[in-house]
Design a protein around this motif. Structure first.
Motif, PDB file in Angstrom:
ATOM      1  N   VAL A   1     -37.164 -29.488  42.826  1.00  0.00           N
ATOM      2  CA  VAL A   1     -35.690 -28.919  42.274  1.00  0.00           C
ATOM      3  C   VAL A   1     -35.279 -29.644  41.001  1.00  0.00           C
ATOM      4  CG1 VAL A   1     -33.185 -29.242  43.043  1.00  0.00           C
ATOM      5  CG2 VAL A   1     -35.007 -28.385  44.607  1.00  0.00           C
ATOM      6  N   ARG A   2     -35.539 -31.015  40.950  1.00  0.00           N
ATOM      7  CA  ARG A   2     -35.356 -31.793  39.896  1.00  0.00           C
ATOM      8  C   ARG A   2     -35.708 -31.557  38.552  1.00  0.00           C
ATOM      9  NH1 ARG A   2     -34.607 -38.326  40.446  1.00  0.00           N
ATOM     10  NH2 ARG A   2     -34.270 -38.523  38.327  1.00  0.00           N
ATOM     11  N   GLU A   3     -37.063 -30.809  38.536  1.00  0.00           N
ATOM     12  CA  GLU A   3     -37.595 -30.413  37.470  1.00  0.00           C
ATOM     13  C   GLU A   3     -37.016 -29.155  36.827  1.00  0.00           C
ATOM     14  OE1 GLU A   3     -41.932 -29.422  37.515  1.00  0.00           O
ATOM     15  OE2 GLU A   3     -42.009 -31.478  38.044  1.00  0.00           O
ATOM     16  N   LYS A   4     -36.289 -28.321  37.636  1.00  0.00           N
ATOM     17  CA  LYS A   4     -35.867 -26.975  37.412  1.00  0.00           C
ATOM     18  C   LYS A   4     -34.359 -26.910  37.129  1.00  0.00           C
ATOM     19  CE  LYS A   4     -39.718 -24.760  39.890  1.00  0.00           C
ATOM     20  NZ  LYS A   4     -39.925 -24.417  41.221  1.00  0.00           N
ATOM     21  N   THR A   5     -33.766 -27.790  37.975  1.00  0.00           N
ATOM     22  CA  THR A   5     -32.231 -27.975  37.704  1.00  0.00           C
ATOM     23  C   THR A   5     -31.681 -29.050  37.426  1.00  0.00           C
ATOM     24  OG1 THR A   5     -31.961 -28.595  40.081  1.00  0.00           O
ATOM     25  CG2 THR A   5     -32.232 -26.190  39.677  1.00  0.00           C
ATOM     26  N   SER A   6     -30.454 -29.186  37.018  1.00  0.00           N
ATOM     27  CA  SER A   6     -29.624 -30.526  36.951  1.00  0.00           C
ATOM     28  C   SER A   6     -28.319 -30.290  37.616  1.00  0.00           C
ATOM     29  CB  SER A   6     -29.712 -31.057  35.574  1.00  0.00           C
ATOM     30  OG  SER A   6     -28.794 -30.180  34.788  1.00  0.00           O
ATOM     31  N   LEU A   7     -27.907 -31.222  38.377  1.00  0.00           N
ATOM     32  CA  LEU A   7     -26.510 -31.329  38.669  1.00  0.00           C
ATOM     33  C   LEU A   7     -25.314 -31.298  37.580  1.00  0.00           C
ATOM     34  CD1 LEU A   7     -24.663 -31.578  41.137  1.00  0.00           C
ATOM     35  CD2 LEU A   7     -24.538 -33.876  40.944  1.00  0.00           C
ATOM     36  N   ASP A   8     -24.620 -30.163  37.504  1.00  0.00           N
ATOM     37  CA  ASP A   8     -23.790 -29.980  36.203  1.00  0.00           C
ATOM     38  C   ASP A   8     -22.523 -30.653  36.686  1.00  0.00           C
ATOM     39  OD1 ASP A   8     -23.291 -28.537  33.664  1.00  0.00           O
ATOM     40  OD2 ASP A   8     -21.650 -27.843  34.810  1.00  0.00           O
ATOM     41  N   ALA A   9     -21.866 -30.410  37.716  1.00  0.00           N
ATOM     42  CA  ALA A   9     -20.648 -30.935  38.155  1.00  0.00           C
ATOM     43  C   ALA A   9     -20.428 -30.581  39.515  1.00  0.00           C
ATOM     44  CB  ALA A   9     -19.546 -30.260  37.213  1.00  0.00           C
ATOM     45  N   VAL A  10     -19.686 -31.629  40.289  1.00  0.00           N
ATOM     46  CA  VAL A  10     -18.989 -31.321  41.369  1.00  0.00           C
ATOM     47  C   VAL A  10     -17.451 -30.865  41.196  1.00  0.00           C
ATOM     48  CG1 VAL A  10     -18.318 -32.327  43.680  1.00  0.00           C
ATOM     49  CG2 VAL A  10     -20.504 -32.849  42.316  1.00  0.00           C
ATOM     50  N   VAL A  11     -17.394 -29.748  41.900  1.00  0.00           N
ATOM     51  CA  VAL A  11     -16.046 -29.150  41.505  1.00  0.00           C
ATOM     52  C   VAL A  11     -15.078 -28.918  42.859  1.00  0.00           C
ATOM     53  CG1 VAL A  11     -14.459 -27.147  40.761  1.00  0.00           C
ATOM     54  CG2 VAL A  11     -16.680 -27.637  39.516  1.00  0.00           C
ATOM     55  N   THR A  12     -13.975 -29.486  42.991  1.00  0.00           N
ATOM     56  CA  THR A  12     -13.339 -29.536  44.365  1.00  0.00           C
ATOM     57  C   THR A  12     -12.062 -28.764  44.159  1.00  0.00           C
ATOM     58  OG1 THR A  12     -14.086 -31.881  44.909  1.00  0.00           O
ATOM     59  CG2 THR A  12     -12.032 -30.997  45.916  1.00  0.00           C
ATOM     60  N   VAL A  13     -11.787 -27.658  45.116  1.00  0.00           N
ATOM     61  CA  VAL A  13     -10.757 -27.105  45.100  1.00  0.00           C
ATOM     62  C   VAL A  13      -9.763 -27.589  46.011  1.00  0.00           C
ATOM     63  CG1 VAL A  13      -9.727 -24.604  45.296  1.00  0.00           C
ATOM     64  CG2 VAL A  13     -11.936 -25.079  44.419  1.00  0.00           C
ATOM     65  N   ALA A  14      -8.453 -28.121  45.902  1.00  0.00           N
ATOM     66  CA  ALA A  14      -7.630 -28.633  46.557  1.00  0.00           C
ATOM     67  C   ALA A  14      -6.161 -27.718  46.729  1.00  0.00           C
ATOM     68  CB  ALA A  14      -7.375 -29.906  46.244  1.00  0.00           C
ATOM     69  N   ASP A  15      -5.913 -27.629  47.834  1.00  0.00           N
ATOM     70  CA  ASP A  15      -4.466 -27.099  48.147  1.00  0.00           C
ATOM     71  C   ASP A  15      -3.352 -28.023  48.105  1.00  0.00           C
ATOM     72  OD1 ASP A  15      -2.285 -26.029  49.593  1.00  0.00           O
ATOM     73  OD2 ASP A  15      -3.435 -24.926  51.028  1.00  0.00           O
ATOM     74  N   ALA A  16      -2.626 -27.705  46.874  1.00  0.00           N
ATOM     75  CA  ALA A  16      -1.400 -28.445  46.655  1.00  0.00           C
ATOM     76  C   ALA A  16      -0.442 -28.678  47.632  1.00  0.00           C
ATOM     77  CB  ALA A  16      -0.687 -28.113  45.391  1.00  0.00           C
ATOM     78  N   LYS A  17      -0.330 -27.718  48.486  1.00  0.00           N
ATOM     79  CA  LYS A  17       0.862 -28.119  49.531  1.00  0.00           C
ATOM     80  C   LYS A  17       0.158 -28.727  50.805  1.00  0.00           C
ATOM     81  CE  LYS A  17       3.993 -25.369  52.449  1.00  0.00           C
ATOM     82  NZ  LYS A  17       5.173 -26.176  51.492  1.00  0.00           N
ATOM     83  N   TRP A  18      -1.162 -28.830  51.400  1.00  0.00           N
ATOM     84  CA  TRP A  18      -1.518 -29.535  52.283  1.00  0.00           C
ATOM     85  C   TRP A  18      -2.415 -30.550  51.779  1.00  0.00           C
ATOM     86  CZ3 TRP A  18       1.158 -28.241  56.019  1.00  0.00           C
ATOM     87  CH2 TRP A  18       1.428 -26.861  56.431  1.00  0.00           C
ATOM     88  N   LEU A  19      -2.828 -30.779  50.532  1.00  0.00           N
ATOM     89  CA  LEU A  19      -3.649 -31.970  50.230  1.00  0.00           C
ATOM     90  C   LEU A  19      -3.104 -33.474  50.544  1.00  0.00           C
ATOM     91  CD1 LEU A  19      -6.239 -32.954  49.123  1.00  0.00           C
ATOM     92  CD2 LEU A  19      -5.196 -33.058  46.788  1.00  0.00           C
ATOM     93  N   SER A  20      -1.627 -33.547  50.413  1.00  0.00           N
ATOM     94  CA  SER A  20      -1.136 -34.925  50.725  1.00  0.00           C
ATOM     95  C   SER A  20      -1.643 -35.276  52.569  1.00  0.00           C
ATOM     96  CB  SER A  20      -0.038 -34.992  50.459  1.00  0.00           C
ATOM     97  OG  SER A  20       0.380 -35.003  49.134  1.00  0.00           O
ATOM     98  N   ASP A  21      -1.236 -34.256  53.105  1.00  0.00           N
ATOM     99  CA  ASP A  21      -1.488 -34.356  54.553  1.00  0.00           C
ATOM    100  C   ASP A  21      -3.095 -34.691  54.730  1.00  0.00           C
ATOM    101  OD1 ASP A  21       1.128 -34.043  54.979  1.00  0.00           O
ATOM    102  OD2 ASP A  21       0.831 -31.991  55.660  1.00  0.00           O
ATOM    103  N   ARG A  22      -3.840 -33.899  53.988  1.00  0.00           N
ATOM    104  CA  ARG A  22      -5.269 -34.031  54.243  1.00  0.00           C
ATOM    105  C   ARG A  22      -5.662 -35.345  53.955  1.00  0.00           C
ATOM    106  NH1 ARG A  22      -4.450 -29.661  56.267  1.00  0.00           N
ATOM    107  NH2 ARG A  22      -4.254 -31.584  57.916  1.00  0.00           N
ATOM    108  N   LEU A  23      -5.304 -36.139  52.900  1.00  0.00           N
ATOM    109  CA  LEU A  23      -5.899 -37.200  52.533  1.00  0.00           C
ATOM    110  C   LEU A  23      -5.279 -38.473  53.426  1.00  0.00           C
ATOM    111  CD1 LEU A  23      -4.816 -36.732  48.514  1.00  0.00           C
ATOM    112  CD2 LEU A  23      -7.084 -36.687  49.672  1.00  0.00           C
TER     113      LEU A  23
END
Length: 348
Positions: free
Chosen positions: A118-140
């Motif tokens: 996997v390492r030979e063929k791919t590279s981790l480009d980015a971790v993308v997090t989708v968060a909900d503006a309304k509920w995130l504070s509670d989730r955190l």
């Protein structure tokens, strides 16, 4: 994109709580005419609900879409699936890997460091997090995974901003920044983010951190030899856009930024970094750096997830750019002083 090995396929890990808007984003990738060939790996087709009108062919677990993208499920082993995708005819521009809403992105991201093929063929480009503006504070407050997802992110899509007041939005943003001051943040409604803002980011490319960092960490009048002391992000967030923004610091997440314009000795730096992640890797969620080694005209870049590190020479230093080394660590109960002292000893 890192110019290390152009043939590597960039992988975007997409994370976020159920209902935050990941599915909307994935559906756009699978249906829009973006002219790219993406492979999307999801946990369950059911979550996505693939539009049958858009499917041109299906073999085994892979659905081919009429815009050239394919979609398959993570059944069993991720490594096997990636391997299968690699064997398909026609190269993919990128792979997008969706993690379940409750998952900690670390083990998934680590796959791209661990498996040789996997390492030979791919590279981790980015971790993308989708968060909900309304509920995130509670989730955190109630969900450690939500905090991990924010801490891990290279890119944060703060979605459903139309459902909160200006003050609530400012608050949730401040909370995000207390956990992770370095991610690029996009505020969206219905996940309407440009695909180029979330795909093909090049997580190695710390230049974007350098663009945003002075705003958050600059406490005025620092000469470059000083490290920026951003103890737990206390009050160094001079966020010029909101005058009276509350400053949060997060009790158990910290971020740490180091820099020097003196060249680094690679024979000291490498062992130090390896020892640090071997010893404190559990506490370090993400680490990244751009390094200027003594007598080396190429920038060295590395990124890490817990104990896993990958690094390589990236490109020549440009004539007009300041040759400075910058490191970023995000984690829990980071041994801050030890990291600063250790780094200082690697200066040539």
């Amino acid at each position: 994109m890192s110019s290390v090995s152009p043939e590597k396929i960039p992988v975007t890990v997409l994370t976020g709580y159920l209902g935050a808007g990941k599915t909307t984003l994935l559906n756009r990738i699978l249906s829009e005419n973006h002219g790219k060939k993406y492979a999307v790996i999801v946990n369950e087709f059911g979550e996505i609900g693939i539009d049958n009108d858009l499917i041109v062919g299906a073999d085994e677990e892979v659905f081919e879409m009429n815009n050239g993208c394919v979609c398959c499920t993570v059944r069993g082993d991720l490594v096997r699936i990636i391997d299968g995708l690699m064997k398909r005819k026609g190269k993919f521009d990128a792979i997008i890997l969706e993690t379940t809403g409750l998952a900690d992105p670390a083990p998934v991201a680590q796959t791209f460091f661990v498996d040789e093929d996997v390492r030979e063929k791919t590279s981790l480009d980015a971790v993308v997090t989708v968060a909900d503006a309304k509920w995130l504070s509670d989730r955190l407050k109630d969900a450690p995974e939500a905090k991990n997802q924010i801490a891990f992110a290279d890119v944060i899509v703060l979605n459903k901003t139309d459902l909160v007041t200006k003050a609530e939005l400012a608050e949730v943003e401040a909370r995000i920044r207390a956990i992770n001051p370095y991610a690029t943040l996009h505020k969206t409604q219905r996940a309407q983010v440009k695909l180029s803002d979330v795909l093909g980011r090049g997580a190695f490319d710390l230049d974007r951190i350098l663009e945003i960092e002075p705003e958050f960490l600059d406490d005025g009048g620092h000469d470059h030899d000083h490290d920026h002391h951003d103890h737990h992000g206390h009050d160094h967030h001079h966020d010029h856009s909101h005058g009276g923004m509350k400053h949060y610091h997060d009790e158990d997440m910290q971020s740490l930024s180091l820099r020097t314009d003196k060249p680094i000795d690679p024979t000291k730096f490498m062992p130090w970094l390896q020892e640090l992640v071997a010893k404190d890797g559990e506490k370090i969620l993400r680490s990244k750096g751009i390094l200027s080694f003594k007598g080396d005209d190429d920038r060295y870049v590395f990124q890490g997830v817990h104990m896993m590190l990958e690094g390589d020479h990236q490109r020549k230093w440009k004539k007009d750019e300041a040759r400075e080394s910058r490191l970023v660590f995000i984690g829990r109960e980071l041994p801050e002083q030890a990291i600063r002292d250790g780094f200082a000893k690697t200066i040539a």
